[in-house]
Write an enzyme that holds these catalytic residues in place. Structure first.
Site, short mmCIF file in Angstrom:
data_model
loop_
_atom_site.label_atom_id
_atom_site.label_comp_id
_atom_site.label_asym_id
_atom_site.label_seq_id
_atom_site.Cartn_x
_atom_site.Cartn_y
_atom_site.Cartn_z
CD GLU A 1 -13.45 0.83 4.92
OE1 GLU A 1 -12.59 0.17 4.74
OE2 GLU A 1 -13.60 1.99 5.43
CG HIS B 1 -14.54 11.96 -0.04
ND1 HIS B 1 -13.25 11.56 -0.54
CD2 HIS B 1 -14.61 11.42 1.31
CE1 HIS B 1 -12.58 11.36 0.51
NE2 HIS B 1 -13.03 11.24 1.46
C1 LIG Z 1 -10.68 2.60 3.13
C2 LIG Z 1 -11.05 3.80 4.14
N1 LIG Z 1 -11.77 3.67 4.88
C3 LIG Z 1 -12.30 5.20 5.44
C4 LIG Z 1 -11.87 6.13 5.14
C5 LIG Z 1 -12.46 7.38 6.06
N2 LIG Z 1 -11.14 8.00 6.71
C6 LIG Z 1 -9.99 8.89 6.02
S1 LIG Z 1 -9.01 9.20 7.18
C7 LIG Z 1 -9.31 7.97 8.13
C8 LIG Z 1 -8.70 7.88 9.62
C9 LIG Z 1 -7.34 7.46 9.29
O1 LIG Z 1 -6.41 7.37 10.40
P1 LIG Z 1 -5.11 7.14 10.63
O2 LIG Z 1 -4.68 5.70 9.72
O3 LIG Z 1 -4.58 6.92 11.85
O4 LIG Z 1 -4.40 8.32 9.81
P2 LIG Z 1 -4.39 9.85 10.30
O5 LIG Z 1 -5.55 10.40 9.85
O6 LIG Z 1 -4.54 9.90 11.79
O7 LIG Z 1 -3.14 10.47 9.89
C10 LIG Z 1 -10.69 7.48 7.90
C11 LIG Z 1 -11.59 6.22 8.68
C12 LIG Z 1 -10.96 6.21 3.96
N3 LIG Z 1 -10.28 7.29 3.69
N4 LIG Z 1 -10.65 5.26 3.68
#
Ligand SMILES: Cc1ncc(C[n+]2csc(CCOP(=O)(O)OP(=O)(O)O)c2C)c(N)n1
Ligand SMILES: Cc1ncc(C[n+]2csc(CCOP(=O)(O)OP(=O)(O)O)c2C)c(N)n1
Ligand SMILES: [Mg+2]
Ligand SMILES: [Mg+2]
Lengths: 376, 324, 376, 324
Positions: free
Chosen positions: D60, D129
């Site tokens: 962000e 959320h």
């Molecule tokens: C700071 C923040 N920004 C956005 C989100 C929304 N979000 C939840 S999971 C995710 C993707 C995470 O991807 P990754 O780190 O590759 O983990 P995976 O889900 O593939 O295990 C996002 C953007 C969040 N939880 N926290």
């Protein structure tokens, strides 16, 4: 002392790009970049102005006539990574690249008006000394929170690309600032976007009292580029010709759409962090002494003289001229007022919302009641 | 009793608690050998060593993030954020993590971190060395917010903070770090968190202030007295949980109230005080509660004295409330 | 598709540590780590439980009986980097390592009570499903904001060092999370502090709809370790034996005071990000098919069978047992209440301040007036 | 006129402005091919391409930091923060940079960035959320804060935001993203920023609400009417600068006021409204202004309905203020 070994005295690591030796002679076997004589001497002149200005302002500060100041003594060559840029290119500075401002055409009077935050200060007295802004020169407003300019520079670089322009962004920060989250997100976005952006990490060995060895366990700051899929170049930041060379290459890559570059300019903060600092508390005074021998002005002066492009008479004359300019600008500044009280409410938004209108009326009424002659 | 300034009182509390409790560590930018840019931790590095007095890399999110991990594991970290203005890179760690850890884990993971940071203007610091961000943290459930105004309170409150088990934002008034001097007991004492102090009794109007503004309130009260107006000054000392009882007692007595704070007016903590008071004591109010605050602008540089509340402005508000 | 080439199909880069081929046979010339048979079969059992649980919970979610769920299907081997840890070591999980929880002793009932946020939920119904916390197992509370756990793990590791313990911290995160500032500051502090910390980057190719190639321009996520002065290891994250091996080495290094390690576990998110996701909108359905051939359960099962440590009968029996356990736990959970209303105010602070006492009284009075039989 | 829900109205505004102004770009996590986790940007990638509809890395601070740079250079970025709860890693870029850029550069560098983000609870999202962080941004001079409650306002206000030159936080009420439907003009229109709307006229008490709470206020007003109480509902729509005139006109008419918000009570925006009203209209108030708010706890999961204001609680406050 911890810091010394990392900074190249006595034996720099092989990957350090250099052109000049400590006396300003080209190193054997190294190609000297071809820079027009007028450009090269102009760079030296601006370096000289920067040095003189730092010196004068620091003395002013010591006399209690200026609230705060930050010198860049010993780091001036690193400011001129901006020299190979075009005027349309954007610069996102940190607070310690005075030379870049003068190079672009920021005047001695601009500079001094900003330091005093007077009515002619280009930023209307809004920020502390050394936080300049000059949109007419594509020099972006300096912020105190370190590192914030890094993703901003990447955004500007991306914008140029989207708008079909071939402008490049160049962004400066200290090695301490490479520890911030902003550094990471900025570098990372730049890599993914192949943004036309050049990152200059001024590694001057210290972040206030903290040596660069406490900032990272990586071998060099340049090596951090690996994690972002971009080239990382380490350059002798006190060697103007080398700085010019690596900056030119990075700028050309960026302009050609080949993506960003991280340049670590190895230099040294010879004096305190700012006018509020006392480095004797935390570092060995012998350390700066070693670095004084690598002074960037001396080295460029040596080169220019050797090439017959510079002489003492010219320097004496120019120094006198700069000193006079500063004296005149100070005198002019002395006669200037603070910005008008009501200006406190301007520029928060494009137009004053009701709460600010109300607050302005209140403050002006108060000012009038204290000073009936004030017409706010 | 020795005389100390606020910096010395803070340092004294830190040293005392570090001696008493091996789990206490101090971390931040320049807090080690240098002893902090305001010298609050000066001498601690020499006495306790680099493992417990830690110069960190330049990253506030890292300072708070690692402090949280230290606290979870069992240390009692006291991180320093060099200026309150630089706390924002750590904002997510503070509001989403530190403040919520105990709650979100159903009480499994308390997180006793005491964040010290200098706040407030008046030192020609412009917008980035002057902010008063208390509202943001008071509005964040799970944090306590403590804001002493003098050396005695600073020591007693900081010791109390380091001995309780909730996260605290400990705001130090940098403008009067050295100017505010007073007698401070050499030994151990704690002040109760959540208790305001009535620093001056009066009958006609209540002045509520904290941190650097208490001295402005005191100064105003003196001027008011000279003009024949009796002012009661309440130094809130703790902003979350604030001392509603002491506030109500005073306001019910005087029937009039003026609140002084440096932070921008809109949504400043003054607003909450007004809301809380009118909800509970509207029938006692003889006039609207007035606010004397910073303006809704970034903190300016050249005009900082025009920006900050001063006795003139506070006195003006007092007169207004009396004449209402 | 962009993502495929990076994920090793067909030709993985040389630096990928592997032990087993896709059928579970040891690769020629590779040393197989010596893991006690009981440990290895126990790992397989927990992997099986994880797979069954994911399946059951997802079906429950699809039936509208569970609000939200996140599967880890196809990534289970990567969870067992925790297996070589001691119980005193700390784990800072992300939200997709169910196996690590069961491995440590978190029960099926714990797990299901958390999903339903009922009165027996270890965290009292405070967080969304899959945000577990188990301090009795040194498993730290899961947070939704990604990456925040990374510097926290480093702090815990540092604390162990200061307190004279030889505990290690292990922290999990996805490859998308490597883009956050928290990743950078955590890794950087760990490098500087030589913290006993092991970083597991679960590179499953996707961050919701964003492929890993949009997260970084670096060649691999492991290469980011260079910028922090620590070793970066890339391992086949679907190969349990390889995961065990590199994790053991990293844990031993950490425990011996030699500092942190970054492990990139290359795996693949075979299904949607969560129960709210529909990957068909953004990726080629052929991509998961390729990865299903590399399924970590199949590979370990193949190895175990080949070694005579496992057979179908045992798996059938165990699957039935796990299914029954889940059915029983669901039934038990069905009979449980929500946490008591007044608990909404607990654990904000150690003790209730006046504002929360007041708010609790208000809410309980309201609850009583709506339901006179409620005794709050 | 077509019927749209809020998501569709937002998308319509984005599409319309992207067609009209090539400088507008959208960036954020999953906003590209996927069209955003709430599908607000769905279809934009196909129409405008990946250069203007940008899937960013997961950071962000990078989304807002680069958006600032884009705006400085001349684009009109409209970043999306996936959930309001995840805005905090960008907090420094927002409060120290975006909000202050124009001011600190003496007007040289305006920074027209419109940050869209879904806020509020009621979707079983737990503390991460569900948050309503408006106070933090209203308290930050230099930002505008806009919070529509229905599709018509969402489109007209978002278009207005994208055409003015100050940074805006545009908060979208995620609980009613799809549930709130209404007629929305197909063509171009803007609503004035800073203007509240009286969504229901009444005489006995004024209800102030915004975002997801307007529907609760409306529902309550209906129930109140059935019980013979005449309630005026004001949807603030813009929180900074909020529409003090409309608020005062209503409160002076009714003499009573109840404020409804989801955010925690202490230092919520309700406090500022109370303060601003009592400063200007105390003599009109027949009773203290009441607040119905979220509690001073992190947003819970299982008990979220107990946490959130509901018509029952609002009606209770209305009765209290009438009986005072
Ligand atoms: C700071 C923040 N920004 C956005 C989100 C929304 N979000 C939840 S999971 C995710 C993707 C995470 O991807 P990754 O780190 O590759 O983990 P995976 O889900 O593939 O295990 C996002 C953007 C969040 N939880 N926290
Ligand atoms: C976010 C933030 N944290 C802390 C500070 C206080 N501070 C000002 S300069 C500085 C050191 C910066 O060091 P470096 O990046 O190496 O730049 P240099 O001063 O050496 O040019 C610090 C810690 C700040 N300005 N911003
Ligand atoms: Mg430095
Ligand atoms: Mg992933």
């Amino acid at each position: 002392m911890v810091a010394i070994s990392q900074y190249g005295a006595p034996g720099e690591p092989d990957d350090l790009r250099r052109v000049l030796d400590d006396d300003g002679k080209p190193l054997p076997g190294v190609k000297v970049p071809s820079i027009p004589e007028a450009t090269l001497t102009r760079i030296f002149e601006v370096m000289l102005l920067t040095r003189i200005m730092d010196d004068r302002m620091m003395r002013l500060q010591r006399q209690g006539r200026l609230g705060f100041y930050m010198k860049s003594i010993g780091e001036e060559a690193s400011h001129f990574a901006v020299a190979p840029l075009r005027n349309g290119d954007w610069i996102f500075p940190s607070y310690r690249e005075q030379g870049a401002w003068f190079w672009r055409g920021y005047t001695v009077q601009n500079f001094i008006d900003q330091l005093f935050g007077n009515e002619d200060d280009p930023i209307k007295g809004r920020q502390m000394p050394v936080h300049h802004s000059a949109n007419w020169l594509n020099l972006v407003s300096i912020s105190s929170p370190v590192g914030t300019q890094i993703p901003q520079a990447v955004g500007a670089a991306y914008a140029a690309k989207v708008m079909g322009k071939d402008d490049v962004s160049m962004v400066y920060f200290g090695e301490g600032t490479s520890s911030t989250g902003e550094f990471h997100v900025g570098m990372n976005f730049a890599g993914v976007w192949k943004a036309p952006c050049v990152f200059i990490c001024r590694n001057n060995g210290w972040a206030i009292s903290v040596p660069s060895t406490t900032q990272t366990a990586a071998k060099t700051f340049a090596s951090k580029a690996v994690g972002y899929g971009m080239p990382g170049i380490r350059v002798d930041g006190n060697d103007l010709l080398a700085v010019w060379q690596v900056a030119s290459e990075a700028i050309e890559r960026a302009r050609a759409g080949e993506g960003p570059t991280l340049i670590e300019a190895l230099t040294y903060r010879v004096q305190g962090h700012s006018s509020s600092d006392d480095p004797s508390v935390y570092r060995d005074p012998k350390e700066p002494e070693i670095w004084e021998k690598k002074d960037p002005l001396n080295r460029l002066r040596g080169y220019l003289r050797h090439k017959g492009m510079w002489n003492e008479a010219r320097e004496t004359e120019l120094s006198a001229q700069y000193n006079q300019e500063i004296t005149d600008a100070l005198a002019a500044s002395d006669g200037k007022h603070a910005p008008p009280i009501e200006s406190i409410f301007d520029d928060v938004y494009e137009e004053l919302p009701w709460n600010l209108r109300e607050q302005r009326e209140y403050l002006m009424a108060q000012a009038r009641s204290k000073n009936p002659h004030h017409h706010g | 009793m020795p005389t100390m300034n606020i910096i010395e009182a803070v340092r004294d509390a830190l040293r005392m608690q570090m001696r008493a409790d091996k789990r206490v560590v101090v971390l931040g930018e320049d807090v080690g050998k240098f002893g902090g840019v305001f010298r609050a931790t000066s001498g601690l590095f020499d006495e306790f060593g680099g493992e417990r007095v830690i110069d960190t890399p330049l990253a506030e999110a890292g300072i708070i993030g690692t402090a949280i991990g230290m606290a979870l594991y069992g240390l009692r970290p006291v991180p320093e954020i060099q200026f309150g203005d630089f706390i924002f890179p750590a904002f997510d760690q503070i509001v989403n993590e530190l403040a919520k850890f105990r709650y979100r884990s159903g009480g499994q993971y308390p997180c006793p971190v005491v964040i010290r940071t200098p706040v407030g203007g008046g030192i020609r610091g412009g917008h980035y060395h002057s902010q008063s961000p208390e509202t943001l943290f008071i509005h964040t459930p799970g944090l306590k917010v403590v804001a002493p105004s003098n050396p005695y309170d600073a020591k007693g409150l900081l010791l109390a903070c380091m001995r309780q088990n909730d996260p605290v934002l400990f705001m130090e008034p940098k403008r009067i770090y050295r100017a505010s001097k007073g007698e401070v007991p050499e030994g151990d004492y704690v002040l109760e968190i959540g208790k305001a102090s009535v620093t001056r009794e009066g009958s006609q109007v209540t002045l509520l202030a904290w941190s650097g503004m208490v001295s402005i309130a005191d100064e105003t009260a003196k001027q008011a007295e000279a003009a024949g107006i009796s002012v009661e000054v309440v130094d809130l000392r703790t902003l979350m949980p604030f001392d509603i009882d002491t506030i109500l007692t005073s306001v019910k007595k005087t029937g009039r109230c003026v609140i002084v704070h440096e932070a921008p007016r809109t949504c400043g903590f003054g607003a909450e005080l007004i809301a809380s008071i009118q909800e509970r004591a509207m029938e006692y109010l003889e006039a609207p509660i007035m606010r004397v605050t910073g303006f809704d602008t970034p903190f300016p540089y050249s005009l900082e004295h025009e920006y900050m509340p001063n006795p003139d402005r506070v006195l003006g508000a007092i007169r207004q409330t009396l004449e209402w």
